[in-house]
Design an enzyme around this catalytic site. Structure first.
Site, PDB file in Angstrom:
ATOM      1  N   ILE A 158       0.854  -1.206   0.000  1.00  0.00           N
ATOM      2  CA  ILE A 158       0.000   0.000   0.000  1.00  0.00           C
ATOM      3  C   ILE A 158       0.882   1.246   0.000  1.00  0.00           C
ATOM      4  O   ILE A 158       0.576   2.241  -0.660  1.00  0.00           O
ATOM      5  CB  ILE A 158      -0.956   0.000   1.211  1.00  0.00           C
ATOM      6  CG1 ILE A 158      -1.723  -1.332   1.285  1.00  0.00           C
ATOM      7  CG2 ILE A 158      -1.959   1.152   1.107  1.00  0.00           C
ATOM      8  CD1 ILE A 158      -2.547  -1.513   2.552  1.00  0.00           C
TER       9      ILE A 158
ATOM     10  N   ASN B 138      12.673  -0.771   6.212  1.00  0.00           N
ATOM     11  CA  ASN B 138      13.806  -1.663   6.516  1.00  0.00           C
ATOM     12  C   ASN B 138      13.873  -2.832   5.534  1.00  0.00           C
ATOM     13  O   ASN B 138      14.684  -3.744   5.712  1.00  0.00           O
ATOM     14  CB  ASN B 138      13.763  -2.163   7.971  1.00  0.00           C
ATOM     15  CG  ASN B 138      12.585  -3.088   8.224  1.00  0.00           C
ATOM     16  OD1 ASN B 138      11.794  -3.365   7.323  1.00  0.00           O
ATOM     17  ND2 ASN B 138      12.481  -3.583   9.443  1.00  0.00           N
TER      18      ASN B 138
ATOM     19  N   PHE C  93       2.948   3.382   7.565  1.00  0.00           N
ATOM     20  CA  PHE C  93       2.538   2.046   7.111  1.00  0.00           C
ATOM     21  C   PHE C  93       3.408   0.956   7.747  1.00  0.00           C
ATOM     22  O   PHE C  93       2.953  -0.172   7.907  1.00  0.00           O
ATOM     23  CB  PHE C  93       2.739   1.899   5.597  1.00  0.00           C
ATOM     24  CG  PHE C  93       1.841   2.720   4.733  1.00  0.00           C
ATOM     25  CD1 PHE C  93       0.527   2.353   4.524  1.00  0.00           C
ATOM     26  CD2 PHE C  93       2.319   3.862   4.100  1.00  0.00           C
ATOM     27  CE1 PHE C  93      -0.297   3.098   3.704  1.00  0.00           C
ATOM     28  CE2 PHE C  93       1.499   4.615   3.276  1.00  0.00           C
ATOM     29  CZ  PHE C  93       0.183   4.235   3.081  1.00  0.00           C
TER      30      PHE C  93
ATOM     31  N   SER D  64      -6.888  -0.976  10.574  1.00  0.00           N
ATOM     32  CA  SER D  64      -7.518  -2.091   9.852  1.00  0.00           C
ATOM     33  C   SER D  64      -8.918  -2.338  10.390  1.00  0.00           C
ATOM     34  O   SER D  64      -9.190  -2.120  11.581  1.00  0.00           O
ATOM     35  CB  SER D  64      -6.671  -3.346  10.057  1.00  0.00           C
ATOM     36  OG  SER D  64      -7.357  -4.498   9.645  1.00  0.00           O
TER      37      SER D  64
ATOM     38  N   THR E 169      -9.859  -4.998  11.077  1.00  0.00           N
ATOM     39  CA  THR E 169      -9.694  -6.088  12.038  1.00  0.00           C
ATOM     40  C   THR E 169     -10.069  -5.623  13.452  1.00  0.00           C
ATOM     41  O   THR E 169     -10.448  -6.445  14.289  1.00  0.00           O
ATOM     42  CB  THR E 169      -8.256  -6.646  11.988  1.00  0.00           C
ATOM     43  OG1 THR E 169      -8.219  -7.907  12.630  1.00  0.00           O
ATOM     44  CG2 THR E 169      -7.243  -5.730  12.649  1.00  0.00           C
TER      45      THR E 169
ATOM     46  N   TYR F  67      -1.325  -9.549  15.892  1.00  0.00           N
ATOM     47  CA  TYR F  67      -1.297  -8.540  14.826  1.00  0.00           C
ATOM     48  C   TYR F  67      -2.489  -7.585  14.969  1.00  0.00           C
ATOM     49  O   TYR F  67      -2.331  -6.362  14.970  1.00  0.00           O
ATOM     50  CB  TYR F  67      -1.331  -9.219  13.438  1.00  0.00           C
ATOM     51  CG  TYR F  67      -1.856  -8.303  12.371  1.00  0.00           C
ATOM     52  CD1 TYR F  67      -1.044  -7.316  11.812  1.00  0.00           C
ATOM     53  CD2 TYR F  67      -3.190  -8.374  11.940  1.00  0.00           C
ATOM     54  CE1 TYR F  67      -1.539  -6.442  10.866  1.00  0.00           C
ATOM     55  CE2 TYR F  67      -3.688  -7.499  10.999  1.00  0.00           C
ATOM     56  CZ  TYR F  67      -2.872  -6.536  10.464  1.00  0.00           C
ATOM     57  OH  TYR F  67      -3.368  -5.654   9.545  1.00  0.00           O
TER      58      TYR F  67
ATOM     59  N   LYS G 197      -2.888  -3.256  16.021  1.00  0.00           N
ATOM     60  CA  LYS G 197      -3.634  -2.174  15.367  1.00  0.00           C
ATOM     61  C   LYS G 197      -4.498  -1.451  16.393  1.00  0.00           C
ATOM     62  O   LYS G 197      -4.568  -0.226  16.427  1.00  0.00           O
ATOM     63  CB  LYS G 197      -4.512  -2.730  14.233  1.00  0.00           C
ATOM     64  CG  LYS G 197      -3.730  -3.266  13.053  1.00  0.00           C
ATOM     65  CD  LYS G 197      -2.983  -2.164  12.318  1.00  0.00           C
ATOM     66  CE  LYS G 197      -2.097  -2.689  11.219  1.00  0.00           C
ATOM     67  NZ  LYS G 197      -1.158  -1.686  10.680  1.00  0.00           N
TER      68      LYS G 197
ATOM     69  N   TYR H 102      -8.541   0.213   7.025  1.00  0.00           N
ATOM     70  CA  TYR H 102      -8.688  -0.393   5.699  1.00  0.00           C
ATOM     71  C   TYR H 102      -9.518  -1.659   5.802  1.00  0.00           C
ATOM     72  O   TYR H 102      -9.322  -2.472   6.698  1.00  0.00           O
ATOM     73  CB  TYR H 102      -7.346  -0.825   5.102  1.00  0.00           C
ATOM     74  CG  TYR H 102      -6.225   0.151   5.182  1.00  0.00           C
ATOM     75  CD1 TYR H 102      -6.431   1.528   5.125  1.00  0.00           C
ATOM     76  CD2 TYR H 102      -4.915  -0.320   5.280  1.00  0.00           C
ATOM     77  CE1 TYR H 102      -5.367   2.405   5.183  1.00  0.00           C
ATOM     78  CE2 TYR H 102      -3.842   0.553   5.341  1.00  0.00           C
ATOM     79  CZ  TYR H 102      -4.078   1.918   5.297  1.00  0.00           C
ATOM     80  OH  TYR H 102      -3.009   2.767   5.354  1.00  0.00           O
TER      81      TYR H 102
ATOM     82  N   LEU I 186      -6.099 -13.786   0.077  1.00  0.00           N
ATOM     83  CA  LEU I 186      -6.836 -14.473  -0.988  1.00  0.00           C
ATOM     84  C   LEU I 186      -6.375 -14.092  -2.397  1.00  0.00           C
ATOM     85  O   LEU I 186      -6.108 -14.971  -3.221  1.00  0.00           O
ATOM     86  CB  LEU I 186      -8.347 -14.174  -0.829  1.00  0.00           C
ATOM     87  CG  LEU I 186      -9.236 -14.792  -1.896  1.00  0.00           C
ATOM     88  CD1 LEU I 186      -9.158 -16.314  -1.875  1.00  0.00           C
ATOM     89  CD2 LEU I 186     -10.681 -14.317  -1.725  1.00  0.00           C
TER      90      LEU I 186
ATOM     91  N   GLY J 178      -9.655 -18.160  13.350  1.00  0.00           N
ATOM     92  CA  GLY J 178      -9.558 -16.706  13.521  1.00  0.00           C
ATOM     93  C   GLY J 178     -10.307 -15.905  12.478  1.00  0.00           C
ATOM     94  O   GLY J 178     -10.412 -14.686  12.587  1.00  0.00           O
TER      95      GLY J 178
HETATM   96  C1  UD1 Z   1      -6.536 -10.415   7.122  1.00  0.00           C
HETATM   97  C2  UD1 Z   1      -6.666  -9.723   8.447  1.00  0.00           C
HETATM   98  C3  UD1 Z   1      -6.607  -8.231   8.249  1.00  0.00           C
HETATM   99  C4  UD1 Z   1      -5.340  -7.862   7.552  1.00  0.00           C
HETATM  100  C5  UD1 Z   1      -5.306  -8.585   6.220  1.00  0.00           C
HETATM  101  C6  UD1 Z   1      -4.027  -8.248   5.480  1.00  0.00           C
HETATM  102  C7  UD1 Z   1      -8.010 -10.668  10.235  1.00  0.00           C
HETATM  103  C8  UD1 Z   1      -9.364 -11.048  10.680  1.00  0.00           C
HETATM  104  N1  UD1 Z   1      -7.932 -10.094   9.038  1.00  0.00           N
HETATM  105  O1  UD1 Z   1      -7.720 -10.121   6.417  1.00  0.00           O
HETATM  106  O2  UD1 Z   1      -6.650  -7.569   9.465  1.00  0.00           O
HETATM  107  O3  UD1 Z   1      -5.270  -6.481   7.390  1.00  0.00           O
HETATM  108  O4  UD1 Z   1      -5.385  -9.988   6.449  1.00  0.00           O
HETATM  109  O5  UD1 Z   1      -2.965  -9.043   5.792  1.00  0.00           O
HETATM  110  O6  UD1 Z   1      -7.046 -10.877  10.910  1.00  0.00           O
HETATM  111  N2  UD1 Z   1      -9.290 -17.141   1.944  1.00  0.00           N
HETATM  112  C9  UD1 Z   1      -9.468 -18.387   1.357  1.00  0.00           C
HETATM  113  N3  UD1 Z   1      -8.366 -19.034   0.861  1.00  0.00           N
HETATM  114  C10 UD1 Z   1      -7.115 -18.498   0.932  1.00  0.00           C
HETATM  115  C11 UD1 Z   1      -6.939 -17.219   1.533  1.00  0.00           C
HETATM  116  C12 UD1 Z   1      -8.044 -16.589   2.032  1.00  0.00           C
HETATM  117  O7  UD1 Z   1     -10.592 -18.893   1.290  1.00  0.00           O
HETATM  118  O8  UD1 Z   1      -6.165 -19.147   0.482  1.00  0.00           O
HETATM  119  C13 UD1 Z   1     -10.465 -16.414   2.454  1.00  0.00           C
HETATM  120  C14 UD1 Z   1     -10.382 -16.101   3.926  1.00  0.00           C
HETATM  121  O9  UD1 Z   1     -10.885 -17.162   4.690  1.00  0.00           O
HETATM  122  C15 UD1 Z   1     -11.240 -14.841   4.007  1.00  0.00           C
HETATM  123  C16 UD1 Z   1     -11.014 -14.162   2.653  1.00  0.00           C
HETATM  124  O10 UD1 Z   1     -10.518 -15.182   1.785  1.00  0.00           O
HETATM  125  O11 UD1 Z   1     -12.594 -15.167   4.107  1.00  0.00           O
HETATM  126  C17 UD1 Z   1     -10.006 -13.030   2.716  1.00  0.00           C
HETATM  127  O12 UD1 Z   1      -8.843 -13.524   3.375  1.00  0.00           O
HETATM  128  P1  UD1 Z   1      -7.494 -12.646   3.472  1.00  0.00           P
HETATM  129  O13 UD1 Z   1      -7.134 -12.124   2.134  1.00  0.00           O
HETATM  130  O14 UD1 Z   1      -6.500 -13.469   4.202  1.00  0.00           O
HETATM  131  O15 UD1 Z   1      -7.917 -11.379   4.338  1.00  0.00           O
HETATM  132  P2  UD1 Z   1      -8.605 -11.281   5.770  1.00  0.00           P
HETATM  133  O16 UD1 Z   1      -8.447 -12.522   6.546  1.00  0.00           O
HETATM  134  O17 UD1 Z   1      -9.965 -10.743   5.575  1.00  0.00           O
END
Ligand code: UD1
Length: 342
Positions: free
Chosen positions: A14, A34, A83, A127, A129, A152, A156, A180, A203, A300
């Site tokens: 970001i 860093n 950041f 976040s 979060t 983590y 925040k 965010y 994801l 989580g």
């Molecule tokens: C997480 C953190 C958020 C942080 C962000 C960036 C929590 C609750 N959320 O967001 O604070 O700022 O990461 O690092 O701690 N998923 C899959 N398969 C995958 C990966 C993800 O199904 O391989 C799903 C997850 O279950 C979720 C969604 O995709 O429902 C988004 O996941 P992700 O991109 O990891 O973001 P968050 O967990 O929402």
């Protein structure tokens, strides 16, 4: 003379997009990083986009002596965007002290230097979060925060408190915390983007790496949530839209348009998309088929969250504009560029 902005973590995902938007708005940018989770080449790619290579210093903001030394040598900083932080949720559970040290000590060092060197303004990367699984959706800035699910997430929350309490005690400081939702996508030039180390936890990088053939299949974490298709729902926001909100926040502080000395804004789109909708959206945007498999829920994870954007839209005059498929296409173009795929 252009106002000077210190961007900590400015070679990160970001941060780098924000540096470009600040430069486009005429700001003079100094980056401190860093390089623990980014590459020095990002600076060249920023220059390719904006025509300007930002001033750069490589050190850890958790090091107080180095931070003081930086401010002694860099007079006239008008504002900071902070950041720089560790951000892997799973790693934070295994190494909580690392997360508290990196994320909290750097925040305290910056604030102490702001007081000592008269730097009035700071924008902080927070976040959604901090809301945990909210009882009511969409989430407004008044939605109560909940106990964090990870160290983590707690950094925040605690950093928000450190910031607001320090500002309450020091009338010469002003801050905006930006919460965010889920940033995704890359710069339209495909010169900067998200580059996770190792196996992606988030994801969208997992989707693009699967499309590029680096991963066999996407694991969809749960299809038994109380959502339309059973997979979890998030508010995915284009990273350039998000970066532009930081410029708006800096303008607001520097022009004295803030309504109080500590303000909080949600940065999202107001739309929730499920994991399966993200996979389908990627296929529709790119024409690339994805292998995926439904597996159990991830520890989580929350079920669903999306932002109420009214306050940010009306008070900042900012709105996320870019759509899901166009943003997924930028993420794919970036992945292809990184992997040398035509
Ligand atoms: C997480 C953190 C958020 C942080 C962000 C960036 C929590 C609750 N959320 O967001 O604070 O700022 O990461 O690092 O701690 N998923 C899959 N398969 C995958 C990966 C993800 O199904 O391989 C799903 C997850 O279950 C979720 C969604 O995709 O429902 C988004 O996941 P992700 O991109 O990891 O973001 P968050 O967990 O929402």
């Amino acid at each position: 003379m252009a106002a000077k902005i210190l961007v900590t973590g400015g070679t990160g995902y970001i941060g780098s997009h924000t540096v470009v938007e600040l430069q486009k708005s005429g700001y003079d940018v100094v980056v401190v990083d860093n390089l623990s989770n980014s590459n020095i080449e990002v600076l060249d790619n920023i220059e390719k986009i904006s025509g300007i290579k930002p001033t750069f210093e490589n050190f850890d903001l958790a090091d107080k002596a180095k931070t003081i030394d930086f401010f002694e040598r860099n007079v006239g900083i008008d504002a900071i965007i902070h950041f720089a932080a560790s951000k892997a949720v799973g790693e934070s559970v295994e190494k909580p002290l690392l997360y508290y040290r990196n994320n909290l000590v750097s925040m305290m060092n910056l604030l102490e230097c702001q007081l000592e060197f008269d730097v009035a303004n700071i924008v902080f990367s927070s976040s959604c979060t901090v809301y945990g699984q909210p009882d009511v959706l969409p989430v407004t800035e008044q939605t109560p925060r909940k106990d964090a699910e990870s160290p983590y997430g707690n950094t925040k929350r605690v950093n928000e408190d450190i910031l607001s309490e320090t500002i309450a005690a020091n009338s010469k400081l002003k801050a905006i915390a930006l919460r965010y939702f889920n940033p995704f996508g890359a710069h339209p030039t495909a010169l900067i983007g998200e580059l996770p180390l190792g196996v992606p936890q988030n994801l969208v990088p997992f989707i693009t790496q699967t499309a590029a053939g680096l991963r066999d299949e996407i694991k969809v974490f749960g299809d038994d949530y109380n959502t339309a298709d059973g997979s979890a729902v998030r508010d995915y926001i284009n990273v350039v839209d998000l970066a532009q909100a930081h410029v708006v926040a800096i303008n607001r502080l520097l022009r004295g348009k803030n309504k109080s000395n500590y303000e909080v804004f949600n940065l999202g789109t107001g739309n929730g998309y499920s994991v399966l909708e993200m996979i389908n959206g990627f296929e529709a945007a790119t024409g690339v088929k994805l292998n995926y498999k439904i597996v159990g829920r991830r520890a989580g994870d929350i079920e669903k969250i999306w932002a109420d954007t009214t306050f940010a839209n009306e008070e900042l005059g900012w709105k996320a504009e870019k759509g899901l498929e166009e943003t997924l296409l930028t993420a794919w173009n970036w992945e292809k560029k990184v992997r040398g795929i035509k």
